[in-house]
Design a protein around this motif. Structure first.
Motif: not given
Lengths: 354, 160, 394
Positions: C69, C117, C335, C359, C362-363, C386-387
Motif C-alpha cells: 500500500d 483518500w 484501509k 483493499s 474490500n474490493l 479506498d482501494i
C-alpha cells in the motif's frame, strides 16, 4: 445646428456601410478570441489562487504567454482520427460546436451608439454587429445548434465513452435550454421587444418608472430576480460548466464526447466552451444587468459585467462537486421548469394588474 | 472462552476430524481433515462465533506428504479472538471443498489460492485466475516454480 | 421488420481510466446509465511479493512491504515487523521509545492515507479544490517521512526489534505543530464538503452495505465501522502499546458513502489526538531491542566498533533464524485489517508469507454495492472503498 444622425444603410452608402460592418465584425471576433485565450489563463490563475497554488507563471511575464504557447502546442500536435470513426462527421463536429458559439456574438450589443461625420453627414453606428428584431430567439436557436456538434462528436468517435457523453449532453442541453429559454420569456413581457438593443434601452429608464428612485437603473435583475437565477443555472448547465459538466465528466467518462479528439480539434472544443461562456455571460449582462449601461463609458461597463459573470463561473467550478445524471434531470424538469413557468404566470398577472 | 475450550468443543463435535492442535506464541492452530471442512467451518461460524474469515491461503510443503496445507485464519468479532484451522491437501488430486458458501469473502481468496498455488476448490462459483493473466501456465507460489519465472536464467544477484 | 430489442452495453473501465485509482479494470454492463453487472479484474500490478519474500532474509523483505500500500508504507512496515517480532518471540522486548515512535509514524501514515483518500474521492465526485487542500497537508507528512527515513514514500523505517534510526532533533516539535493544526484543516475540508447539497446528494444512500453483508464479505476498517460494527484492532487486540492511549473508535450506522466519509474524517481527528499523546509520552531511551541474536546494533556503533560491525554484517548477510512455527499478525492499517501470516521452517527465509491486504477483500464488495446503481455511483463507490492496487495485486 444639431444634425439628426443618420443610420448607415447598405442601399445609400454601400462602401461606408461595408467598411464599418467589417470593422465591427473584426473587432468583435478578435475581441472574443482574445478573451477566449485569456479566459483559459484567467481560469487557471484564479482557480490556482483559490486552491493555494500558483497557476501558470513560467511562460512570459507572469505566465501571460501561456495561452499562446498552449495554442501553438495543440496546433502542432499530431491530429489523430480513429480508424473506426466516421471521417466526415468526426471532422465536422468541432466546427459545428465552435461556429454557433461565435455567431451568437453577432446580436449582442457591446456598447452605445457611436457617432461620426463623413462627407458632411453625421452618421450613427450602433456598437452591435446586427440588431435583429428577434435577437434573443436567434441566440436560443444558435445554442440549440451547438448540441448537434456535441452529439455528432459523440457518435462519430465510435467510442462508448464518447457516446455516453453525447447522450448525456443531448438530454442535459435540451432540458436546460427549456428552463433557461422560458425564464427569459418574462423579460420580453416586460420589455415588449425581442431585440437585444431594445431590451438594453428599456433598462436605462428609472426603475419601475419611479423618478425618485432614478439613481437605480431599471435592470431586470431587480424586477426578475427569480428569472435571473433560473437563467444563470440553466445556462451554466447548457454550456457544461461545473457542477453540470457531466458530458465531459473526466472521472466518469474519461473526457466524454471529446475522448477521441486530439490536437487542434480538441482545442476547438475548448475554445467553444470558453466562447460559450463569454456568450452566456454577455447575454446575462444584456438581459438582466442593463447591457452597456452604467457609470463608465459604454463598452467598458459591458466588459466589466461579462468578466464578473465569468469570474462567477470560475468560482463555482472551484467550489462545487458534480451532480449525478438523475439528479440533474430532476433539477431540470421538476425544479427549474415549473419555477420558470410559474414566473411567467406571476409576471403576466403583475403586468395585468399594474 | 479460551482457545482450549474452543478446541474441546470442536473435538466434541468432530472427534475423528481433528488431527492435531498446536499452540505457538499464544496462537492456536487446529489441523483437521479436509473431508468435512465445510461442516467444520459452518460450526465455527454458527456455534463458536467466528464470523470473519480474515485470510485463506495455501502453503506448499514440497517433499512432505500431503504436500499442501490450506490455512483458514478466523476471527471472532464479538470476543476479539483469533484461531487458525488448517487442512492438509495431497498433491495428486489437489482439491478441497469451497467455504465460499460459509463466508462469501472466501470467493476471491480461493481464486487466488488456486491461481498461485494450484489447489482446486470444489463447487466454487467462479473459479478463474485472479492475479495472473488468464492464459498463464503453472502456479507461481509452488515451491518447484522458479522465482525468476519459467524458462529464464536464475537470478545471480547484482554484478556490481 | 425486426422487433425492437434492447441490448446492454459492455463498457471497459480501466486499467487506464482517470478514476480507477491505479490499474483496476472493471467490466461494466450498462443499461443506459444503470449498471447491470460489474466484474472487477485485478492483477495488472502483480509483482509476486509473496514469492520474492520466500527468497529473501527477513530484513530484506521490509522494503518490499513499502510497496504494497504505497500510500501508507509505514503501516505495512509496522505490520510486518510486528509479525516477525511475534515469530521471534521478542514482542515484549521492544523498547518503549521505539513503540511510541512507531505509533506516531503509524498514525501519521493513517492521516496521510486518509488525506489521499479524501482528495481522490472528492476529485472523483468533482470537487477539485479539496484535492489540492489535502495534498498540501499530505506534503507536510511526506516531509516528515523524508526527515525520519530519507524517503518520501517508500520509507523502510522500522526494523525488526525497533527503528532504523532515532527521530532527528527537533522533529518532535514539528510533528506536534502539524498534529495540532490538523483538526482545523479537517474542519476546512468539512466546510467545503459536508454541508454541500450536491456532495450530500452524491453520497447519502450510495453504496450501502449492511453489517451482516459486510462481515460476510470480509470488509474491515472504516468501511466496516460505518456499517455499525464497533471493531478496531488498535483497541481490541492492541499492539505496539496502543492500549496506553486514550482515543475513540468512531462508529456510524447508515452504511453509506457519506457515513464512510464522515467516519474517516473522525478517524483523522482521533489520529491527531493519538499523535499528541504519544509525543507527550515520548521519553529518551534506546530505540532497538536488546536481543543481539536478531536485532541490528545501533548504527553509530557499527562505524565505531568492530564487534558491532561483525554483528551487523552477520545479520545483514546471513539473517537470523526464527524457530519453526507459524503466526498471524493483524494491524489496523488505514484501509482495514492488514494481516501477515508467516510460516517459518527454522531457516533465514520465511517459508511462506501471506499478506492479507485490506483493499483486496474490500474490493470484493464492489459488485454488490454498485449493481442496479448509476455509472456515476461506481466512481463514488470506488472512492469510498479506498482501494490501492499495489496492495490488491501485491
Amino acid at each position: 445646428m444639431v444634425m439628426t444622425p443618420e443610420v448607415l444603410t447598405l442601399s445609400e452608402t454601400p462602401w461606408l456601410f461595408t467598411g464599418v460592418m467589417l470593422g465591427k465584425i473584426i473587432v468583435a471576433f478578435v475581441g472574443t478570441l482574445l478573451i477566449v485565450a485569456y479566459a483559459t489563463y484567467a481560469e487557471r490563475k484564479i482557480i490556482g489562487r483559490m486552491q493555494t497554488r500558483m497557476g501558470p507563471n513560467m511562460t512570459g511575464p507572469k505566465g501571460l504567454l501561456q495561452p499562446i504557447a498552449d495554442g501553438l502546442k495543440l496546433f502542432f500536435k499530431e491530429d489523430i482520427i480513429p480508424s473506426q470513426a466516421h471521417y466526415l462527421a468526426f471532422i465536422l463536429a468541432p466546427m459545428m460546436i465552435l461556429a454557433p458559439a461565435f455567431i451568437s456574438i453577432a446580436v449582442i450589443p457591446f456598447g452605445g451608439d457611436l457617432h461620426f461625420t463623413y462627407d458632411g453627414t453625421l452618421y450613427e453606428v450602433p456598437l452591435q454587429i446586427t440588431d435583429l428584431n428577434i435577437g434573443v430567439l436567434f441566440i436560443v436557436a444558435m445554442a440549440g445548434l451547438g448540441v448537434y456538434g456535441i452529439v455528432l462528436a459523440g457518435l462519430a468517435s465510435n467510442s462508448k465513452y464518447s457516446l455516453l457523453g453525447g447522450i448525456r449532453s443531448t438530454a442535459q442541453m435540451i432540458s436546460y435550454e427549456l428552463a433557461a429559454g422560458l425564464s427569459i420569456v418574462a423579460i420580453f413581457m416586460l420589455s415588449e421587444t425581442l431585440s437585444m438593443r431594445g431590451i438594453v434601452q428599456a433598462q436605462q429608464l428609472p426603475i419601475w418608472g419611479i423618478e425618485s428612485l432614478s439613481f437605480l437603473p431599471n435592470w431586470y435583475i431587480f424586477t426578475q430576480p427569480l428569472a435571473f437565477g433560473l437563467f444563470v443555472i440553466g445556462s451554466m448547465a447548457e454550456i457544461n460548466r461545473t457542477p453540470f459538466d457531466l458530458p465531459e465528466a473526466e472521472t466518469e467518462l474519461v473526457s466524454g464526447f471529446c475522448t477521441e479528439y486530439s490536437a487542434m480539434k480538441y482545442a476547438l472544443f475548448f475554445m467553444a466552451e470558453y466562447a460559450n461562456m463569454i456568450t452566456v455571460s454577455a447575454i446575462a449582462a444584456t438581459l438582466f444587468l442593463g447591457g452597456w449601461g452604467g457609470p463608465f463609458f459604454g463598452w467598458i461597463n459591458f466588459l466589466i459585467k461579462v468578466f464578473a459573470f465569468m469570474f462567477f463561473f470560475i468560482w463555482i467550478r472551484a467550489t462545487f462537486p458534480r451532480l449525478r445524471y438523475d439528479q440533474l434531470m430532476f433539477l431540470g424538469w421538476k425544479v427549474l421548469l415549473p419555477l420558470s413557468l410559474a414566473n411567467i404566470v406571476i409576471t403576466g398577472i403583475a403586468i395585468l394588474l399594474w | 472462552m479460551s482457545d482450549k475450550a474452543i478446541v474441546e468443543k470442536l473435538k466434541a463435535k468432530f472427534a475423528s476430524e481433528v488431527l492435531d492442535v498446536v499452540e505457538f506464541r499464544g496462537e492456536t492452530t487446529i489441523t483437521v481433515n479436509k473431508g468435512q471442512i465445510v461442516d467444520i467451518c459452518t460450526f465455527m461460524r454458527d456455534s463458536l462465533g467466528y464470523n470473519l474469515l480474515c485470510d485463506l491461503c495455501g502453503v506448499d510443503y514440497m517433499g512432505q506428504s500431503p504436500r499442501f496445507m490450506v490455512v483458514y485464519n478466523l476471527y471472532n468479532i464479538t470476543t476479539k479472538q483469533r484461531i487458525r484451522i488448517k487442512a492438509p491437501v495431497a498433491e495428486e488430486n489437489a482439491n478441497i471443498d469451497t467455504v465460499s458458501t460459509v463466508w462469501s469473502t472466501a470467493n476471491w481468496h480461493e481464486r487466488e489460492c488456486w491461481d498461485l498455488m494450484g489447489i482446486n476448490f470444489n463447487n466454487h462459483p467462479d473459479m478463474r485466475r485472479i492475479l495472473m493473466p488468464a492464459d498463464w501456465e503453472g502456479h507461481p507460489l509452488r515451491k518447484d516454480y522458479p522465482v525468476q519465472g519459467p524458462d529464464r536464467e536464475p537470478y545471480q544477484g547484482r554484478l556490481s | 421488420m425486426a422487433a425492437n430489442t434492447t441490448e446492454t452495453m459492455t463498457i471497459n473501465m480501466g486499467p487506464q481510466h482517470p478514476s480507477t485509482h491505479g490499474v483496476l479494470q472493471l467490466i461494466l454492463e450498462l443499461d443506459g446509465e444503470i449498471v447491470q453487472k460489474a466484474t472487477p479484474h485485478i492483477g495488472f500490478l502483480h509483482r509476486g511479493v509473496e514469492k520474492l519474500s520466500e527468497h529473501r532474509t527477513y530484513h530484506q523483505i521490509i522494503p518490499l512491504t513499502d510497496r504494497l500500500d504505497y500510500l501508507a508504507p509505514m503501516s505495512n512496515n509496522l505490520g510486518y515487523v510486528l509479525a516477525v517480532e511475534k515469530l521471534l518471540g521478542i514482542t515484549d522486548d521492544i523498547p518503549e521509545r521505539a513503540e511510541r515512535v512507531r505509533v506516531i509514524m503509524a498514525e501519521l501514515t493513517r492521516l496521510k492515507s486518509h488525506l489521499v483518500w479524501l482528495a481522490c474521492h472528492a476529485l472523483d465526485i468533482g470537487a477539485m479544490t479539496v484535492f489540492l487542500y489535502c495534498f498540501r497537508e499530505r506534503e507536510h507528512i511526506t516531509d516528515i517521512y523524508e526527515k525520519v527515513s530519507g524517503a518520501r514514500m517508500t520509507s523502510n523505517y522500522f526494523r525488526v526489534g525497533g527503528l532504523s534510526e532515532d527521530l532527528p532533533e527537533g522533529l518532535d516539535s514539528e510533528i506536534r505543530a502539524f498534529a495540532e493544526s490538523m483538526p482545523a484543516h479537517i474542519d476546512e475540508y468539512e466546510g467545503l464538503l459536508t454541508g454541500n447539497r450536491i456532495w450530500q446528494k452524491r453520497t447519502i444512500g450510495v453504496g450501502e452495505i449492511s453489517a451482516e453483508d459486510a462481515i460476510d464479505i470480509g470488509i474491515t476498517g472504516p468501511a466496516l465501522r460505518a456499517s455499525g460494527v464497533d471493531w478496531d484492532l488498535r483497541r481490541d487486540n492492541p499492539y505496539s502499546g496502543y492500549e496506553d492511549y486514550d482515543f475513540e473508535v468512531p462508529v456510524r450506522t447508515n452504511c453509506d458513502t457519506f457515513d464512510r466519509y464522515k467516519l474517516r474524517l473522525d478517524e483523522m481527528r482521533q489520529s491527531s489526538r493519538i499523535i499528541l499523546q504519544a509525543l507527550d509520552k515520548l521519553k529518551p531511551g534506546p530505540i532497538l531491542a536488546d536481543c543481539p541474536k536478531v536485532v541490528l546494533p545501533p548504527k553509530q556503533d557499527v562505524v565505531n566498533n568492530i564487534e558491532s560491525l561483525i554483528h551487523h554484517f552477520k545479520i545483514i548477510t546471513e539473517g537470523f533464524k526464527p524457530e519453526a512455527g507459524e503466526i498471524y499478525q493483524g494491524v489496523e492499517a488505514p484501509k482495514g485489517e492488514l494481516g501477515y501470516y508467516l510460516v517459518s521452517d527454522g531457516s533465514t527465509h520465511p517459508f511462506r508469507m501471506k499478506i492479507r491486504p485490506p483493499s483486496f477483500v474490500n474490493l470484493q464488495a464492489l459488485p454488490q454495492m454498485v449493481e442496479g446503481k448509476l455509472l456515476a455511483d461506481v466512481i463514488a463507490v470506488i472512492g469510498t472503498l479506498d482501494i490501492v492496487l499495489g496492495e490488491i495485486d501485491r
